[in-house]
Design a protein around this motif. Structure first.
Motif, mmCIF file in Angstrom:
data_model
loop_
_atom_site.group_PDB
_atom_site.id
_atom_site.type_symbol
_atom_site.label_atom_id
_atom_site.label_comp_id
_atom_site.label_asym_id
_atom_site.label_seq_id
_atom_site.Cartn_x
_atom_site.Cartn_y
_atom_site.Cartn_z
ATOM 1 N N ASN A 187 10.569 7.442 3.956
ATOM 2 C CA ASN A 187 10.105 8.824 3.928
ATOM 3 C C ASN A 187 10.890 9.598 2.891
ATOM 4 O O ASN A 187 11.944 9.152 2.425
ATOM 5 N N CYS A 188 10.397 10.772 2.531
ATOM 6 C CA CYS A 188 11.035 11.561 1.478
ATOM 7 C C CYS A 188 12.376 12.138 1.908
ATOM 8 O O CYS A 188 13.157 12.563 1.060
ATOM 9 N N SER A 210 0.819 -1.202 0.000
ATOM 10 C CA SER A 210 0.000 0.000 0.000
ATOM 11 C C SER A 210 0.857 1.258 0.000
ATOM 12 O O SER A 210 1.866 1.347 0.711
ATOM 13 N N LEU A 211 0.448 2.234 -0.809
ATOM 14 C CA LEU A 211 1.133 3.531 -0.821
ATOM 15 C C LEU A 211 1.074 4.199 0.539
ATOM 16 O O LEU A 211 1.895 5.076 0.831
ATOM 17 N N GLU A 212 0.133 3.817 1.386
ATOM 18 C CA GLU A 212 -0.011 4.455 2.691
ATOM 19 C C GLU A 212 1.126 4.071 3.641
ATOM 20 O O GLU A 212 1.246 4.648 4.723
ATOM 21 N N ASN A 213 1.955 3.135 3.225
ATOM 22 C CA ASN A 213 3.058 2.684 4.077
ATOM 23 C C ASN A 213 4.426 3.180 3.617
ATOM 24 O O ASN A 213 5.423 2.958 4.318
ATOM 25 N N PHE A 214 4.471 3.852 2.460
ATOM 26 C CA PHE A 214 5.758 4.246 1.911
ATOM 27 C C PHE A 214 5.681 5.613 1.246
ATOM 28 O O PHE A 214 4.648 6.009 0.718
ATOM 29 N N ALA A 215 6.803 6.318 1.274
ATOM 30 C CA ALA A 215 6.974 7.493 0.426
ATOM 31 C C ALA A 215 7.347 7.010 -0.976
ATOM 32 O O ALA A 215 8.019 5.987 -1.124
ATOM 33 N N ILE A 216 6.888 7.721 -1.974
ATOM 34 C CA ILE A 216 7.208 7.389 -3.360
ATOM 35 C C ILE A 216 7.921 8.572 -4.001
ATOM 36 O O ILE A 216 7.444 9.707 -3.932
ATOM 37 N N GLY A 217 9.056 8.272 -4.588
ATOM 38 C CA GLY A 217 9.825 9.306 -5.269
ATOM 39 C C GLY A 217 9.852 9.093 -6.768
ATOM 40 O O GLY A 217 9.835 7.956 -7.244
ATOM 41 N N TRP A 218 9.876 10.181 -7.500
ATOM 42 C CA TRP A 218 10.104 10.154 -8.946
ATOM 43 C C TRP A 218 11.535 10.611 -9.200
ATOM 44 O O TRP A 218 11.964 11.642 -8.659
ATOM 45 N N PHE A 219 12.238 9.877 -10.013
ATOM 46 C CA PHE A 219 13.612 10.166 -10.364
ATOM 47 C C PHE A 219 13.730 10.212 -11.883
ATOM 48 O O PHE A 219 12.889 9.673 -12.591
ATOM 49 N N ARG A 220 14.778 10.828 -12.359
ATOM 50 C CA ARG A 220 15.045 10.797 -13.792
ATOM 51 C C ARG A 220 16.544 10.702 -14.024
ATOM 52 O O ARG A 220 17.347 11.132 -13.199
ATOM 53 N N ASN A 271 1.750 9.517 3.868
ATOM 54 C CA ASN A 271 0.378 9.946 4.153
ATOM 55 C C ASN A 271 -0.095 11.029 3.189
ATOM 56 O O ASN A 271 -1.187 11.571 3.336
ATOM 57 N N GLY A 272 0.746 11.339 2.217
ATOM 58 C CA GLY A 272 0.367 12.359 1.236
ATOM 59 C C GLY A 272 0.438 13.768 1.762
ATOM 60 O O GLY A 272 0.115 14.722 1.057
ATOM 61 N N GLY A 273 0.895 13.919 3.002
ATOM 62 C CA GLY A 273 0.862 15.229 3.636
ATOM 63 C C GLY A 273 1.982 16.160 3.252
ATOM 64 O O GLY A 273 1.899 17.374 3.474
ATOM 65 N N SER A 274 3.050 15.619 2.700
ATOM 66 C CA SER A 274 4.159 16.482 2.303
ATOM 67 C C SER A 274 4.712 16.033 0.958
ATOM 68 O O SER A 274 4.665 14.845 0.618
ATOM 69 N N THR A 275 5.219 17.002 0.235
ATOM 70 C CA THR A 275 5.790 16.740 -1.080
ATOM 71 C C THR A 275 7.123 17.459 -1.206
ATOM 72 O O THR A 275 7.402 18.423 -0.479
ATOM 73 N N TYR A 276 7.920 16.976 -2.122
ATOM 74 C CA TYR A 276 9.232 17.565 -2.406
ATOM 75 C C TYR A 276 9.372 17.738 -3.912
ATOM 76 O O TYR A 276 8.918 16.879 -4.688
#
Length: 122
Positions: free
Chosen positions: A101-102, A28-38, A54-59
């Motif tokens: 986490n991020c 579940s996405l609710e258990n992990f931070a997901i990062g986009w890389f290139r 938790n979707g509460g913060s972004t970078y």
């Protein structure tokens, strides 16, 4: 089986838009931070965005701030990267990966997807 699968890449003209998807399965996405890389040819991998468990913060990296938006759909268990005002220098292979986490260093991100190619060219 836990995995991440990216999609949505393609060829777009400068100034155009694309939306990338990172579909998670087996967890579940609710258990992990997901990062986009290139990663562009001949360049180091760059983290462009991240969303917390938790979707509460972004970078956002400075290079994409104001142009890219990360979001997620818990029901679909998918993270999206909306990319607007694309530039030639956004051309790269884009990957998603997960971490606790991020704030984690790039080395702590794992379960890399196969990538999706974005080409910005006129």
């Amino acid at each position: 089986q836990e995995q991440l699968v990216e999609s949505g890449g393609g060829l777009v003209q400068p100034g155009g838009s694309l939306r990338l998807s990172c579909a998670a399965s087996g967890f579940s996405l609710e258990n992990f931070a997901i990062g986009w890389f290139r990663q562009a040819p001949g360049k180091e991998r760059e983290r462009v965005s991240c969303v917390s468990h938790n979707g509460g913060s972004t970078y956002y990296a400075d290079s994409v701030k104001g142009r890219f938006t990360i979001s997620r759909d818990i029901v679909e268990n998918t993270v999206f990267l909306e990319m607007n005002s694309l530039k030639n220098e956004d051309t790269a292979e884009y990957y998603c990966a997960r971490a606790g986490n991020c704030d984690s260093g790039n080395a702590h991100f794992g379960f890399w997807g196969q990538g999706t190619r974005v080409t910005v060219s006129s």
